[in-house]
Design a protein around this motif. Structure first.
Motif, PDB file in Angstrom:
ATOM      1  N   LYS A 102       0.809  -1.218   0.000  1.00  0.00           N
ATOM      2  CA  LYS A 102       0.000   0.000   0.000  1.00  0.00           C
ATOM      3  C   LYS A 102       0.846   1.274   0.000  1.00  0.00           C
ATOM      4  N   LEU A 103       2.173   1.115   0.034  1.00  0.00           N
ATOM      5  CA  LEU A 103       3.065   2.273   0.141  1.00  0.00           C
ATOM      6  C   LEU A 103       3.078   3.065  -1.164  1.00  0.00           C
ATOM      7  N   SER A 104       2.759   4.338  -1.083  1.00  0.00           N
ATOM      8  CA  SER A 104       2.762   5.177  -2.282  1.00  0.00           C
ATOM      9  C   SER A 104       4.173   5.654  -2.591  1.00  0.00           C
ATOM     10  N   GLU A 105       4.397   5.995  -3.848  1.00  0.00           N
ATOM     11  CA  GLU A 105       5.697   6.532  -4.246  1.00  0.00           C
ATOM     12  C   GLU A 105       5.978   7.839  -3.505  1.00  0.00           C
ATOM     13  N   GLU A 106       4.949   8.632  -3.303  1.00  0.00           N
ATOM     14  CA  GLU A 106       5.133   9.902  -2.593  1.00  0.00           C
ATOM     15  C   GLU A 106       5.618   9.676  -1.163  1.00  0.00           C
ATOM     16  N   ASP A 107       5.015   8.712  -0.461  1.00  0.00           N
ATOM     17  CA  ASP A 107       5.436   8.450   0.916  1.00  0.00           C
ATOM     18  C   ASP A 107       6.827   7.831   0.963  1.00  0.00           C
ATOM     19  N   TRP A 108       7.172   7.032  -0.040  1.00  0.00           N
ATOM     20  CA  TRP A 108       8.542   6.508  -0.117  1.00  0.00           C
ATOM     21  C   TRP A 108       9.533   7.656  -0.271  1.00  0.00           C
ATOM     22  N   ARG A 109       9.322   8.497  -1.250  1.00  0.00           N
ATOM     23  CA  ARG A 109      10.272   9.567  -1.552  1.00  0.00           C
ATOM     24  C   ARG A 109      10.337  10.611  -0.433  1.00  0.00           C
ATOM     25  N   THR A 110       9.199  10.930   0.161  1.00  0.00           N
ATOM     26  CA  THR A 110       9.192  11.935   1.217  1.00  0.00           C
ATOM     27  C   THR A 110      10.024  11.487   2.411  1.00  0.00           C
ATOM     28  N   VAL A 111       9.852  10.244   2.826  1.00  0.00           N
ATOM     29  CA  VAL A 111      10.612   9.727   3.971  1.00  0.00           C
ATOM     30  C   VAL A 111      12.098   9.646   3.646  1.00  0.00           C
ATOM     31  N   ILE A 112      12.446   9.197   2.468  1.00  0.00           N
ATOM     32  CA  ILE A 112      13.857   9.153   2.070  1.00  0.00           C
ATOM     33  C   ILE A 112      14.445  10.560   2.026  1.00  0.00           C
ATOM     34  N   ASP A 113      13.698  11.502   1.489  1.00  0.00           N
ATOM     35  CA  ASP A 113      14.194  12.883   1.395  1.00  0.00           C
ATOM     36  C   ASP A 113      14.432  13.492   2.766  1.00  0.00           C
ATOM     37  N   VAL A 114      13.468  13.358   3.666  1.00  0.00           N
ATOM     38  CA  VAL A 114      13.569  14.010   4.978  1.00  0.00           C
ATOM     39  C   VAL A 114      14.570  13.301   5.878  1.00  0.00           C
ATOM     40  N   ASN A 115      14.568  11.974   5.870  1.00  0.00           N
ATOM     41  CA  ASN A 115      15.392  11.223   6.801  1.00  0.00           C
ATOM     42  C   ASN A 115      16.816  10.976   6.318  1.00  0.00           C
ATOM     43  N   LEU A 116      16.993  10.811   5.012  1.00  0.00           N
ATOM     44  CA  LEU A 116      18.314  10.447   4.488  1.00  0.00           C
ATOM     45  C   LEU A 116      18.947  11.544   3.637  1.00  0.00           C
ATOM     46  N   ASN A 117      18.235  12.030   2.651  1.00  0.00           N
ATOM     47  CA  ASN A 117      18.830  13.055   1.789  1.00  0.00           C
ATOM     48  C   ASN A 117      19.166  14.323   2.552  1.00  0.00           C
ATOM     49  N   SER A 118      18.425  14.609   3.600  1.00  0.00           N
ATOM     50  CA  SER A 118      18.730  15.782   4.432  1.00  0.00           C
ATOM     51  C   SER A 118      20.117  15.686   5.050  1.00  0.00           C
ATOM     52  N   VAL A 119      20.541  14.475   5.366  1.00  0.00           N
ATOM     53  CA  VAL A 119      21.861  14.286   5.984  1.00  0.00           C
ATOM     54  C   VAL A 119      22.959  14.692   5.007  1.00  0.00           C
ATOM     55  N   TYR A 120      22.786  14.320   3.744  1.00  0.00           N
ATOM     56  CA  TYR A 120      23.723  14.786   2.721  1.00  0.00           C
ATOM     57  C   TYR A 120      23.648  16.307   2.570  1.00  0.00           C
ATOM     58  N   ASN A 121      22.433  16.825   2.496  1.00  0.00           N
ATOM     59  CA  ASN A 121      22.259  18.258   2.245  1.00  0.00           C
ATOM     60  C   ASN A 121      22.989  19.103   3.285  1.00  0.00           C
ATOM     61  N   THR A 122      22.794  18.792   4.547  1.00  0.00           N
ATOM     62  CA  THR A 122      23.414  19.596   5.605  1.00  0.00           C
ATOM     63  C   THR A 122      24.917  19.336   5.714  1.00  0.00           C
ATOM     64  N   PHE A 151       7.928  -3.681  10.700  1.00  0.00           N
ATOM     65  CA  PHE A 151       6.763  -4.001   9.884  1.00  0.00           C
ATOM     66  C   PHE A 151       6.095  -2.708   9.415  1.00  0.00           C
ATOM     67  N   GLY A 152       5.841  -2.611   8.129  1.00  0.00           N
ATOM     68  CA  GLY A 152       5.205  -1.429   7.581  1.00  0.00           C
ATOM     69  C   GLY A 152       6.111  -0.215   7.519  1.00  0.00           C
ATOM     70  N   GLN A 153       7.410  -0.447   7.571  1.00  0.00           N
ATOM     71  CA  GLN A 153       8.352   0.674   7.616  1.00  0.00           C
ATOM     72  C   GLN A 153       9.506   0.504   6.636  1.00  0.00           C
ATOM     73  N   THR A 154       9.214  -0.002   5.450  1.00  0.00           N
ATOM     74  CA  THR A 154      10.301  -0.192   4.480  1.00  0.00           C
ATOM     75  C   THR A 154      10.969   1.125   4.129  1.00  0.00           C
ATOM     76  N   ASN A 155      10.189   2.194   4.004  1.00  0.00           N
ATOM     77  CA  ASN A 155      10.768   3.495   3.658  1.00  0.00           C
ATOM     78  C   ASN A 155      11.632   4.034   4.794  1.00  0.00           C
ATOM     79  N   TYR A 156      11.104   3.985   6.001  1.00  0.00           N
ATOM     80  CA  TYR A 156      11.827   4.482   7.176  1.00  0.00           C
ATOM     81  C   TYR A 156      13.078   3.639   7.439  1.00  0.00           C
ATOM     82  N   ALA A 157      12.943   2.314   7.341  1.00  0.00           N
ATOM     83  CA  ALA A 157      14.079   1.421   7.577  1.00  0.00           C
ATOM     84  C   ALA A 157      15.182   1.653   6.551  1.00  0.00           C
ATOM     85  N   ALA A 158      14.790   1.840   5.296  1.00  0.00           N
ATOM     86  CA  ALA A 158      15.785   2.089   4.247  1.00  0.00           C
ATOM     87  C   ALA A 158      16.546   3.374   4.519  1.00  0.00           C
TER      88      ALA A 158
END
Length: 247
Positions: A102-122, A151-158
């Motif tokens: 049920k995971l949408s592409e938007e929720d995948w990308r948003t979590v990756i952007d905020v949690n991971l890409n932000s680390v690179y950005n800063t 469970f239910g956290q593939t985006n967050y775990a990644a």
């Protein structure tokens, strides 16, 4: 570094929960703190008031750290206000939990952007200033979910697992410099994020934790201060603060 007096620290996502506790603990140990927030301006001001009450110095900067331009502005605002940067705490994070089907592409990308890409950005913008410090520190807040999955956290775990790999690799690159890079992996900490979990599930989680309780944000904050003050020979590591849930 055994004293944080006059050291300058940025805490992303510093207006609430673990971030707010980290900001306050750094200030208690003498650091000047930049509280980064995205939408919680009122909460950021409350953290600043708490820091001022103990005689500390803090400054709030609004920035969505998933955006590279806003991240750059965060670093520039810090340098303009305090003149230097010694410590970068990459704490900003969100969840958008859903089973993968049920995971949408938007929720995948948003979590990756905020949690991971932000680390690179800063980090990419902050690094030249950290290299000028006599004891630069980058501390990335990962999660037990990045180690064990959820469970239910593939985006967050990644995203959180990515932080761990990023931390190790950057630590290797900077090992000969005066900048250490470490991650902290909290377990289940008693914050708004955990409080939103239904009570029956919370009880099941606590039953699985050897310490038989949720952690407190202040316990994560003390781990951050330890790495800042006494972590000169510690780099590329994961500090697990989880009550024994993952070993």
């Amino acid at each position: 570094m055994t004293d944080l007096t006059n050291k300058v620290a940025i805490v992303t996502g510093g207006s609430r929960g673990i971030g707010a506790a980290i900001a306050l603990e750094l200030a208690k140990n003498g650091a000047k703190v930049v509280i980064n927030y995205n939408r919680s301006a009122g909460s950021a001001e409350q953290v600043i008031e708490s820091i001022k009450k103990i005689g500390g110095e803090a400054y709030a900067v609004q920035a969505d750290v998933s955006n590279s331009e806003e991240s750059e502005n965060l670093i520039k605002e810090t340098i303009n206000h305090f003149g230097k940067l010694d410590i970068l705490i990459n704490n900003a994070g969100i969840t958008r939990d859903s089973t993968f089907k049920k995971l949408s592409e938007e929720d995948w990308r948003t979590v990756i952007d905020v949690n991971l890409n932000s680390v690179y950005n800063t980090s990419s913008i902050a690094l030249p200033y950290l290299l000028e410090s006599d004891a630069g520190r980058i501390i990335n807040i990962s999660s037990i979910i990045g180690q064990a999955g959820g469970f239910g956290q593939t985006n967050y775990a990644a995203a959180k697992a990515g932080i761990i790999g990023y931390t190790k690799s950057l630590a290797l690159e900077l090992a000969k410099s005066n900048v250490t890079v470490n991650s902290i992996c909290p377990g289940f900490i008693d914050t708004e994020m955990v409080q939103e979990i239904p009570e029956n599930i919370r009880e099941n989680i606590v039953a699985k934790i050897p310490a038989r309780r949720f952690g407190q944000p202040e316990e994560i904050a003390r781990g951050v201060v330890f790495l800042c003050k006494d972590g000169g020979y510690i780099t590329g590591q994961q500090l697990n603060i989880n009550g024994g849930l993952y070993m």
